[in-house]
Design an enzyme around this catalytic site. Structure first.
Site, mmCIF file in Angstrom:
data_model
loop_
_atom_site.group_PDB
_atom_site.id
_atom_site.type_symbol
_atom_site.label_atom_id
_atom_site.label_comp_id
_atom_site.label_asym_id
_atom_site.label_seq_id
_atom_site.Cartn_x
_atom_site.Cartn_y
_atom_site.Cartn_z
ATOM 1 C CB VAL A 29 -0.377 4.790 5.831
ATOM 2 C CG1 VAL A 29 -1.570 3.619 5.435
ATOM 3 C CG2 VAL A 29 0.496 4.993 5.269
ATOM 4 C CB CYS A 30 -5.317 5.657 9.002
ATOM 5 S SG CYS A 30 -6.032 7.196 8.033
ATOM 6 C CB SER A 31 -8.139 2.499 5.808
ATOM 7 O OG SER A 31 -9.104 2.842 7.127
ATOM 8 N N GLY A 84 -7.359 8.004 5.671
ATOM 9 C CA GLY A 84 -6.888 8.936 5.615
ATOM 10 C C GLY A 84 -6.849 10.313 6.684
#
Lengths: 100, 929
Positions: free
Chosen positions: A7-9, A11
């Site tokens: 997960v990143c902010s 994607g």
């Protein structure tokens, strides 16, 4: 079949990392499913993943995700920043597998 | 026979000493004077008291005086009383105590008294002390009653309250089956204390006043018989003395005493109160209590509306929590730290900036951890005694006092270690004398260190000047190497020897003597050139020797607020006796552009070559320096977060004609840690090799030694070289430095003596050896390594852009955002953001659609300002890459920065870090701007 989610902010940077890991997984023939998601999407996977790895830039989600996911047996961690920064799929995969 | 003689001798000596100490003489003084054992002296003193020759005066220590001496000054005020042990007896409580004594002693049986004061100021205790004083002064009998009654206890039944106080006659009301005596009668011959007297019904008040006026009263239901009682009434209330309700009381009760609230009692007294409470607690738990400095400061500063009562219970709560941690084995000591404080107490620390000076002078000779032991009754804190003492002395004293109470050595060690460890974390300028030798001995032989001690104390005596740590370290490092060189027969050459000899004859003479000390000690012959080097360590400003007289640096003070700058400047100018500093006020409704124009206009009025120091508080003002330098071509330096003492200091130095860099550095020097911020390390090309420069006069002595130390500590495989350089000639040095800059990315200069060097962090030898400097270097090098690897890896993935330049631009962008938002994010998070932004720029460059931010509108409503600041910080990136960063993307960035920030993060290590932990959870963030 184990499922690992990154997960990143938005994607964006993780999708690249996910592709690298996928390549390694299929080359090694591992029974692992890798997916990428944005912060907003992550919640909908509650209870369906084994490991959730956070990009260092969304470290602030750690507590929230732990509260949400750990009761369902999901391991949650922040990706080692050097592995992440160098997009080192091998190292990230290793980190994930060690959590399993 | 001998006994009798001895006792006479004690008596005579006391009479003699008494002439000097009119207050009385302690057993200790007598034992010192007579060189006799204290216990014996005490025995004689007690005997003398019994035979009525002496009088004992209560207190600590117990004092004795002859009956003769006392008789002559037998005034009422001289009766020594329990009052005198009260905290603040000679300060805020002086007047109340004086009034109370008068009220008790007023003939024939004292004055009825009204005690005023907020909840928790200690009215009941004060009334109790008045009673004790009445006994001490023999105004009332030893066994005279002290009856307390709180009128609020039965406030919903006024009848019952009156019955309690005045008594009841049988049949006065249903249920009054027999006569009952009231408290007023029970207090006959003593004192009746009526707390919350304003809760007494009007009828009850009238009865009380009748008693006050006439000395008799009638119990409830009694119509004929008057009851008389000899009672002094002390009534207390929290009501505002201005209130209508109190009007009658004040009119009809002859004495009114107001007890001050806690906030009116000043920090020193509050400190004593805290001290006493902690002491009491330590007696209560029967073991030592430790409290760290910040927790103590919180107790001194937090808002405590319910006064001493609340202070006491908050301290008890904290002690209880700490005790729990101790008992459960979480902590080795009963140590009160921030985590043990109630939330509202923690907030006290946030007021530190307002009271910093006062707190520092109050706690100046205290360690970072304070100790309260149940056995040790020594009054450690006396507000009137102040003095600067060295850490060493403090440790020494503690050691002695701990030994006196027979604590075992291991425990003493542990305790002192707590002190010492926390002391080490303090600012480097406080590096205490005792530690410097430990540090220096890591790299220098003990004999060399001792010789340096000798040389510097000789020089201090001869030149009437003191030499600081930096000189001590520098000289020690230098000497270690040069002794080796001389012993090896290596040649030493000083190119400026003759100039040095001529212009610093005094220092040269001392250096000659120093050389003799060295020769004797090490059996060598110090050559004249080496004496030239020794001379340089003893010169005040080795680089001032040839400088031309400089123009005075202009000082501008620019602050937010209608008159902040003006009033700071007024103080500074007045104190220095000039009008050198120029204020520019920036009212909150003025925008930065306007104030910038004003500043520009002022700067342009200056002489062409003048340089400028800007002293500003925060925000956009911190960027003015660069902009002004760009527009005017002048040298401009900015110092932010400025307080009045800084303005005074800078202004004084400017008036003295000091060089701009010198002034700037001296200010920066005070805030070493915060400024050595890894994020501020300038962007570099990745393939460039990193280097650390070490310096000393020769480039071969201390510089080589420092190089060894650094190389040993650097992480393995790090891309960094250490280059020694001599600073004998400033111009040559700067030229060499410039050349190095071409080939290397210079991380820092480490040296014994600081030379002005543009834009490079300077780490002194003492800082390096104390560990902080090394940690800084390690952090920077690690981070540089990480980024060069990121760049390498991105090269494979980002094809359309120069990944190397991209990463550097992004890093700079991140630094700009951190500065704009006045926050810091952890290094690891930064790596993530670098990657995020790099891909973001690539994506926008390729024309790929932006990513939508969920609930953008709501987010924007709360973070409008932050988003605007981020946008502004990224202007250069937008321009250079011809992209537009949309609101959606700004929102993502904003979230990454604000949510990941290291709290309280504009500061550096030390106390600010403690802040960071503190501000984490249950305390509001301080409002900035």
């Amino acid at each position: 079949m184990k499922t690992i989610m990154l997960v990143c902010s938005a994607g964006m940077s993780t999708s690249l990392l996910v592709n690298k890991i996928k390549a390694i997984v299929s080359k090694k023939g591992l029974e692992v499913n890798i997916i990428a998601a944005s912060e907003a999407e992550a919640k909908s996977y509650q209870g369906r993943i084994d490991v959730l790895l956070l990009g260092p830039q969304v470290k602030f989600l750690l507590k929230k995700m732990e509260d949400l996911m750990t009761p369902q047996g999901t391991k949650v961690a922040v990706i080692n920043s050097l592995s992440y920064g160098t997009l080192d799929g091998e190292a990230v995969l290793k980190q994930a597998l060690e959590l399993l | 026979m001998g006994e009798i003689k001895k006792i006479d001798e004690v008596y005579q000596t006391l009479l003699k000493l008494e002439k000097r100490n009119r207050d009385g003489v302690s057993a200790q003084e007598l034992s010192k004077e007579l060189k006799a054992d204290r216990a014996n002296i005490s025995r004689y003193l007690n005997e003398l008291c019994r035979s009525n020759k002496l009088k004992k005066i209560k207190g600590r220590p117990v004092l004795y005086c002859s009956n003769k001496a006392r008789k002559t000054e037998d005034t009422p005020a001289k009766i020594v009383s329990s009052f005198d042990d009260l905290v603040g007896a000679r300060y805020s409580l002086a007047r109340p105590i004086q009034q109370a004594k008068a009220a008790i002693l007023y003939p024939p049986r004292g004055l009825h008294t009204l005690l005023l004061g907020e909840t928790g100021v200690g009215k009941s205790m004060f009334a109790g002390l008045m009673h004790r004083f009445a006994i001490e002064s023999k105004t009332i009998r030893e066994d005279a009653p002290f009856i307390q009654f709180n009128c609020a206890d039965y406030a919903d039944n006024p009848q019952l309250v009156m019955a309690q106080i005045f008594g009841v006659k049988k049949g006065a009301y249903t249920g009054a089956t027999q006569d009952r005596e009231g408290l007023l009668k029970k207090a006959d011959g003593g004192i009746l204390f009526l707390d919350e007297v304003h809760r007494l019904s009007p009828q009850g008040q009238e009865m009380l006043f009748t008693y006050i006026d006439k000395g008799y009263f009638r119990p409830l239901g009694e119509t004929e018989k008057r009851v008389t009682a000899d009672v002094q009434i002390i009534a207390a209330t929290t009501e505002d003395p201005e209130s209508y309700l109190l009007g009658t009381f004040i009119r009809r009760i002859p004495m009114t005493i107001t007890l001050p609230s806690l906030k009116d009692r000043g920090l020193e007294e509050r400190y004593c109160l805290v001290y006493n409470f902690l002491k009491e607690e330590s007696k209560r738990v029967g073991r030592s209590i430790y409290i760290n400095r910040n927790s103590l400061i919180s107790f001194l500063l937090y808002d405590c509306p319910n006064n001493i009562g609340q202070l006491s219970s908050d301290i008890q709560l904290a002690c209880a929590r700490a005790f729990l941690n101790y008992k459960t084995g979480n902590k080795k000591y009963l140590l009160i730290s921030q985590a043990d404080l109630p939330g509202h107490v923690k907030k006290g620390l946030m007021k530190l900036h307002k009271y910093r000076e006062e707190i520092e002078s109050l706690l100046q000779d205290k360690g970072d951890v304070l100790h309260f032991s149940p056995e040790d009754d020594r009054q450690e804190i006396r507000p009137e005694v102040k003095g600067t003492r060295f850490f060493y002395d403090i440790i020494e004293e503690k050691l002695n006092s701990l030994r006196q109470i027979d604590m075992d050595e291991d425990k003493i060690n542990e305790i002192l270690n707590i002190d010492i460890e926390s002391h080490f974390q303090k600012h480097l300028e406080n590096l205490p004398a005792v530690i410097r030798k430990e540090e220096i001995r890591k790299v220098v032989d003990e004999e060399v260190a001792n010789t340096v001690d000798k040389i510097l104390s000789l020089a201090a005596k001869k030149l009437k000047r003191s030499f600081d740590e930096k000189i001590y370290f520098g000289l020690a490092l230098h000497l270690q190497k040069s002794i080796e060189r001389i012993s090896n027969g290596d040649k030493i050459y000083h190119p400026e020897l003759n100039h040095i000899r001529a212009s610093h004859a005094d220092e040269f003479m001392v250096a000659m003597e120093a050389a003799r000390i060295i020769d004797n000690k090490f059996g060598i012959e110090t050559p004249l050139d080496e004496i030239g080097y020794l001379t340089m360590f003893l010169i005040k400003n080795p680089y001032k020797t040839r400088d031309k007289v400089q123009k005075k640096v202009a000082v501008f003070v620019i602050m937010h607020g209608n008159s902040t700058a003006s009033s700071m400047v007024e103080v500074a100018n007045k104190l220095i006796g000039t009008d050198h500093a120029i204020p520019l006020d920036m009212p909150l409704n003025m925008n930065p552009e306007e104030i910038f124009e004003l500043a520009l206009k002022e700067v342009n009025k200056l002489e062409r070559s003048s340089s400028v120091i800007l002293l500003v508080d925060m925000g956009s003002l911190t960027n003015f320096g660069e902009m002004l330098a760009e527009k005017t071509g002048r040298e401009v330096k900015t110092i932010d977060m400025v307080s009045t003492p800084v303005v005074i200091d800078v202004c004084r130095k400017a008036v003295l004609g000091q060089d701009i860099n010198e002034i700037y550095r001296s200010c920066r020097g005070n805030r070493y840690s915060p400024k050595l911020n890894v994020s501020q390390v300038k962007a570099v090309r990745s393939r460039q090799k990193n280097a650390i420069i070490t310096t000393c006069f020769t480039g071969e002595g201390a510089a080589e030694k420092l190089k060894e130390v650094i190389e040993k500590e650097l992480p393995a495989g790090s891309n960094c070289e250490v280059l020694p350089l001599n600073i004998l000639n400033k111009e040559h040095y700067l030229a060499a430095l410039k050349e190095y800059k071409e080939y290397y990315n210079i991380i820092a200069v480490v040296g014994t003596v600081e030379v002005e060097q543009e834009g490079l962090p300077f780490i002194s030898a003492v800082e390096l050896l104390s560990g902080e400097g090394l940690n800084y270097l390690k952090r920077v090098i690690t981070e540089l390594d990480v980024y060069s690897r990121i760049k390498e890896s991105l090269k494979e993935h980002i094809k359309v852009l120069d990944s190397e330049k991209l990463v550097e631009d992004v890093r700079q962008g991140i630094i700009n955002i951190e500065e704009a938002l006045k926050l810091r994010v952890p290094a690891e998070v930064k790596v993530g953001i670098v990657l995020h932004m790099s891909f973001l720029i690539e994506k926008l460059k390729k024309g790929i659609k932006e990513t939508e931010f969920p609930e953008l509108k709501e987010f924007r409503d709360s973070y409008q300002k932050e988003m605007a600041l981020i946008k502004k910080a990224l202007v250069r990136i937008e321009k250079n890459y011809s992209i537009t960063i949309s609101e959606n993307e700004l929102a993502y960035l904003c979230k990454m920065f604000t949510r990941n920030q290291i709290s309280g993060s504009t500061g550096g290590e030390g106390i600010e870090d403690d802040y960071a932990g503190l501000l984490g959870r249950d305390v509001d963030q301080p409002v900035s701007e």
